[in-house]
Design an enzyme around this catalytic site. Structure first.
Site, PDB file in Angstrom:
ATOM      1  N   HIS A 119      -4.628  22.349 -18.024  1.00 20.21           N
ATOM      2  CA  HIS A 119      -5.224  23.010 -19.193  1.00 20.21           C
ATOM      3  C   HIS A 119      -6.232  24.086 -18.806  1.00 20.21           C
ATOM      4  CE1 HIS A 119      -4.235  19.081 -21.549  1.00 20.21           C
ATOM      5  NE2 HIS A 119      -3.166  19.843 -21.367  1.00 20.21           N
ATOM      6  N   GLU A 215      -9.627   1.594 -22.770  1.00 17.90           N
ATOM      7  CA  GLU A 215      -8.984   0.913 -23.912  1.00 17.90           C
ATOM      8  C   GLU A 215      -7.476   1.119 -23.840  1.00 17.90           C
ATOM      9  OE1 GLU A 215     -10.715   3.249 -27.064  1.00 17.90           O
ATOM     10  OE2 GLU A 215      -9.663   5.029 -26.367  1.00 17.90           O
TER      11      GLU A 215
HETATM   12  C1  BV8 Z   1       1.952  22.958 -26.291  1.00 18.95           C
HETATM   13  C2  BV8 Z   1      -8.297  22.553 -23.102  1.00 18.95           C
HETATM   14  C3  BV8 Z   1       3.932  24.134 -26.790  1.00 18.95           C
HETATM   15  C4  BV8 Z   1      -9.238  23.191 -24.055  1.00 18.95           C
HETATM   16  C5  BV8 Z   1      -6.894  20.955 -24.291  1.00 18.95           C
HETATM   17  C6  BV8 Z   1       1.189  20.765 -33.962  1.00 18.95           C
HETATM   18  C7  BV8 Z   1       0.854  22.101 -33.805  1.00 18.95           C
HETATM   19  C8  BV8 Z   1       0.683  22.675 -32.542  1.00 18.95           C
HETATM   20  C9  BV8 Z   1       0.856  21.902 -31.407  1.00 18.95           C
HETATM   21  C10 BV8 Z   1       1.192  20.574 -31.587  1.00 18.95           C
HETATM   22  C11 BV8 Z   1       1.358  19.990 -32.826  1.00 18.95           C
HETATM   23  N1  BV8 Z   1       1.655  18.679 -32.650  1.00 18.95           N
HETATM   24  C12 BV8 Z   1       1.698  18.415 -31.341  1.00 18.95           C
HETATM   25  C13 BV8 Z   1       1.437  19.554 -30.682  1.00 18.95           C
HETATM   26  C14 BV8 Z   1       1.372  19.720 -29.269  1.00 18.95           C
HETATM   27  C15 BV8 Z   1      -0.111  19.656 -28.888  1.00 18.95           C
HETATM   28  C16 BV8 Z   1      -0.528  18.203 -28.906  1.00 18.95           C
HETATM   29  O1  BV8 Z   1      -0.123  17.453 -28.042  1.00 18.95           O
HETATM   30  N2  BV8 Z   1      -1.349  17.815 -29.913  1.00 18.95           N
HETATM   31  C17 BV8 Z   1      -1.757  16.412 -29.978  1.00 18.95           C
HETATM   32  C18 BV8 Z   1      -3.255  16.316 -30.273  1.00 18.95           C
HETATM   33  C19 BV8 Z   1      -0.916  15.732 -31.037  1.00 18.95           C
HETATM   34  N3  BV8 Z   1      -0.136  20.189 -27.556  1.00 18.95           N
HETATM   35  C20 BV8 Z   1      -0.321  21.497 -27.395  1.00 18.95           C
HETATM   36  O2  BV8 Z   1      -0.539  22.296 -28.295  1.00 18.95           O
HETATM   37  C21 BV8 Z   1      -0.186  21.960 -25.950  1.00 18.95           C
HETATM   38  N4  BV8 Z   1       0.684  23.104 -25.930  1.00 18.95           N
HETATM   39  O3  BV8 Z   1       2.458  21.921 -26.592  1.00 18.95           O
HETATM   40  O4  BV8 Z   1       2.619  24.178 -26.306  1.00 18.95           O
HETATM   41  C22 BV8 Z   1       3.810  24.240 -28.275  1.00 18.95           C
HETATM   42  C23 BV8 Z   1       3.457  25.447 -28.811  1.00 18.95           C
HETATM   43  C24 BV8 Z   1       3.381  25.544 -30.204  1.00 18.95           C
HETATM   44  C25 BV8 Z   1       3.605  24.428 -31.031  1.00 18.95           C
HETATM   45  C26 BV8 Z   1       3.920  23.185 -30.453  1.00 18.95           C
HETATM   46  C27 BV8 Z   1       4.013  23.090 -29.075  1.00 18.95           C
HETATM   47  C28 BV8 Z   1      -1.545  22.400 -25.413  1.00 18.95           C
HETATM   48  C29 BV8 Z   1      -2.414  21.180 -25.235  1.00 18.95           C
HETATM   49  C30 BV8 Z   1      -3.690  21.563 -24.464  1.00 18.95           C
HETATM   50  C31 BV8 Z   1      -4.837  21.654 -25.434  1.00 18.95           C
HETATM   51  N5  BV8 Z   1      -6.073  21.891 -24.665  1.00 18.95           N
HETATM   52  N6  BV8 Z   1      -7.983  21.215 -23.578  1.00 18.95           N
HETATM   53  C32 BV8 Z   1     -10.592  22.532 -23.992  1.00 18.95           C
HETATM   54  O5  BV8 Z   1     -10.810  21.628 -23.152  1.00 18.95           O
HETATM   55  O6  BV8 Z   1     -11.431  22.952 -24.798  1.00 18.95           O
HETATM   56  S1  BV8 Z   1      -6.543  19.355 -24.676  1.00 18.95           S
HETATM   57  C33 BV8 Z   1      -7.884  18.337 -24.448  1.00 18.95           C
HETATM   58  O7  BV8 Z   1      -7.350  17.016 -24.725  1.00 18.95           O
HETATM   59  C34 BV8 Z   1      -8.441  18.242 -23.038  1.00 18.95           C
HETATM   60  O8  BV8 Z   1      -7.752  18.996 -22.068  1.00 18.95           O
HETATM   61  C35 BV8 Z   1      -8.260  16.757 -22.719  1.00 18.95           C
HETATM   62  O9  BV8 Z   1      -8.132  16.493 -21.398  1.00 18.95           O
HETATM   63  C36 BV8 Z   1      -7.014  16.509 -23.448  1.00 18.95           C
HETATM   64  C37 BV8 Z   1      -6.564  15.102 -23.606  1.00 18.95           C
HETATM   65  O10 BV8 Z   1      -7.677  14.327 -24.005  1.00 18.95           O
HETATM   66  P1  BV8 Z   1      -8.102  13.178 -22.976  1.00 18.95           P
HETATM   67  O11 BV8 Z   1      -8.315  13.799 -21.631  1.00 18.95           O
HETATM   68  O12 BV8 Z   1      -7.111  12.075 -23.041  1.00 18.95           O
HETATM   69  O13 BV8 Z   1      -9.514  12.747 -23.513  1.00 18.95           O
HETATM   70  P2  BV8 Z   1      -9.778  11.754 -24.735  1.00 18.95           P
HETATM   71  O14 BV8 Z   1     -11.224  11.886 -25.085  1.00 18.95           O
HETATM   72  O15 BV8 Z   1      -8.725  11.942 -25.789  1.00 18.95           O
HETATM   73  O16 BV8 Z   1      -9.522  10.305 -24.102  1.00 18.95           O
HETATM   74  C38 BV8 Z   1     -10.370   9.835 -23.072  1.00 18.95           C
HETATM   75  C39 BV8 Z   1      -9.863   8.446 -22.716  1.00 18.95           C
HETATM   76  O17 BV8 Z   1     -10.628   7.973 -21.619  1.00 18.95           O
HETATM   77  C40 BV8 Z   1     -10.043   7.438 -23.847  1.00 18.95           C
HETATM   78  O18 BV8 Z   1      -8.846   6.691 -23.978  1.00 18.95           O
HETATM   79  C41 BV8 Z   1     -11.196   6.545 -23.373  1.00 18.95           C
HETATM   80  O19 BV8 Z   1     -11.009   5.199 -23.751  1.00 18.95           O
HETATM   81  C42 BV8 Z   1     -11.074   6.666 -21.872  1.00 18.95           C
HETATM   82  N7  BV8 Z   1     -12.344   6.522 -21.152  1.00 18.95           N
HETATM   83  C43 BV8 Z   1     -13.593   6.897 -21.540  1.00 18.95           C
HETATM   84  N8  BV8 Z   1     -14.484   6.602 -20.549  1.00 18.95           N
HETATM   85  C44 BV8 Z   1     -13.769   6.072 -19.522  1.00 18.95           C
HETATM   86  C45 BV8 Z   1     -12.412   6.006 -19.894  1.00 18.95           C
HETATM   87  N9  BV8 Z   1     -11.458   5.510 -19.095  1.00 18.95           N
HETATM   88  C46 BV8 Z   1     -11.847   5.061 -17.879  1.00 18.95           C
HETATM   89  N10 BV8 Z   1     -13.130   5.078 -17.446  1.00 18.95           N
HETATM   90  C47 BV8 Z   1     -14.112   5.577 -18.233  1.00 18.95           C
HETATM   91  N11 BV8 Z   1     -15.384   5.583 -17.789  1.00 18.95           N
END
Ligand code: BV8
Ligand code: ZN
Length: 244
Positions: A119, A215
């Site tokens: 990303h 989790e």
């Molecule tokens: C794409 C950079 C093709 C920016 C990020 C509708 C419209 C448009 C797109 C979509 C749509 N529906 C689906 C999509 C696709 C979309 C997507 O997946 N959406 C999801 C939300 C449903 N994806 C995209 O758009 C991607 N591009 O698909 O292009 C396309 C084109 C057009 C239309 C469709 C498809 C681009 C995705 C990249 C987005 N950019 N970040 C920025 O950082 O500002 S994403 C962002 O989320 C970060 O990069 C992050 O890394 C990523 C994932 O989140 P996590 O890393 O998992 O973090 P989170 O907080 O969620 O979870 C943390 C976990 O850690 C938790 O479970 C917690 O329990 C755990 N934790 C906490 N502490 C600890 C721990 N575990 C262990 N130890 C600890 N101490």
């Protein structure tokens, strides 16, 4: 002391090809807020409001303020034991790939070499129009984003929702997932695609899939081995069991 399964340790000791996917959870113990946790970055804002091209075109100042705030934060944090454990793990396997969704640069700071940043990276800027890297100062006084020589608007070099990930990085990541004997998914809610498809690809191609997360997530039911807990505690325990 964390009990590790004998089956996992056997595979860990004999794996030739290992791949790891990390998310914001890995940086949580460094003090970097995650995205979707209660204290998550997006608790105040919603992802759609900020991490999209539309949001940037609509309100470049707000989006830049959010990224400058996060950049400030990143400048004050250091890698944690989880980052260092992964940098250590890389040395033990002839084929090791670290795939990260994180944009905070902490894996590189911890010494990881073979790193794929899916990303982008929050410390880099580029032109929205021509894509050229921009190394100048980001000054928001004028209320408008800095401009590129081509007249385009300068933006953070991260992948926003709805944007394609860098093609070469995605290809290499899926190739690493496909050939892995052992795949770790660490600190990710497994919600964002295409990153979240990588552990599933590895599993489908026969890799032993290990999830390390605070989790359960949508990936947990597919994992061969699920370790619930902090990555900064679990990963160093695993490293201790590396063949000397
Ligand atoms: C794409 C950079 C093709 C920016 C990020 C509708 C419209 C448009 C797109 C979509 C749509 N529906 C689906 C999509 C696709 C979309 C997507 O997946 N959406 C999801 C939300 C449903 N994806 C995209 O758009 C991607 N591009 O698909 O292009 C396309 C084109 C057009 C239309 C469709 C498809 C681009 C995705 C990249 C987005 N950019 N970040 C920025 O950082 O500002 S994403 C962002 O989320 C970060 O990069 C992050 O890394 C990523 C994932 O989140 P996590 O890393 O998992 O973090 P989170 O907080 O969620 O979870 C943390 C976990 O850690 C938790 O479970 C917690 O329990 C755990 N934790 C906490 N502490 C600890 C721990 N575990 C262990 N130890 C600890 N101490
Ligand atoms: Zn330009």
């Amino acid at each position: 002391m964390i009990e590790l399964s004998a089956k996992f340790l056997k595979i860990f000791g004999s794996a030739k090809s290992v791949a790891v996917l990390t998310g914001a959870g890995l940086s949580a113990e460094s003090g970097v807020p995650t995205f979707r946790g209660t204290e998550g970055l997006w608790s105040k804002f919603r992802a759609e409001e900020l991490a999209t091209v539309e949001a940037f075109l609509n309100n470049p100042k707000l989006v830049w303020e959010w990224y400058l705030h996060r950049r400030e934060l990143m400048n004050q944090v250091t890698p944690n034991a989880g980052h260092y454990a992964l940098a250590e793990m890389e040395k033990y396997f002839e084929d090791f790939t670290l795939i990260t969704q994180n944009v905070d640069g902490l894996h590189r700071a911890a010494g990881s070499q073979h790193l794929l940043e899916l990303h982008g990276n929050i410390s880099r800027n580029k032109c929205l129009e021509c894509g050229k890297p921009f190394r100048g100062e980001i000054n928001l006084e004028s209320g408008k984003p800095p401009q590129c020589e081509c007249g385009g608007r300068i933006r953070p070099d991260v992948v926003w929702f709805g944007e394609l990930l860098p093609e070469k990085v995605v290809r290499e990541a899926f190739e690493a997932a496909s050939r892995a004997n052992l795949f770790f998914s660490v600190g990710t809610s497994s919600l964002v695609y295409p990153a979240a498809a990588m552990p599933l690809t590895a599993n489908r191609k026969g890799a032993y899939l290990v999830e390390i997360n605070l989790e359960p997530t949508p990936l947990t039911e597919f994992a061969d081995y699920s370790l619930l807990g902090k990555s900064g505690e679990i990963l160093p325990e695993i490293i201790k069991r590396l063949p000397k």
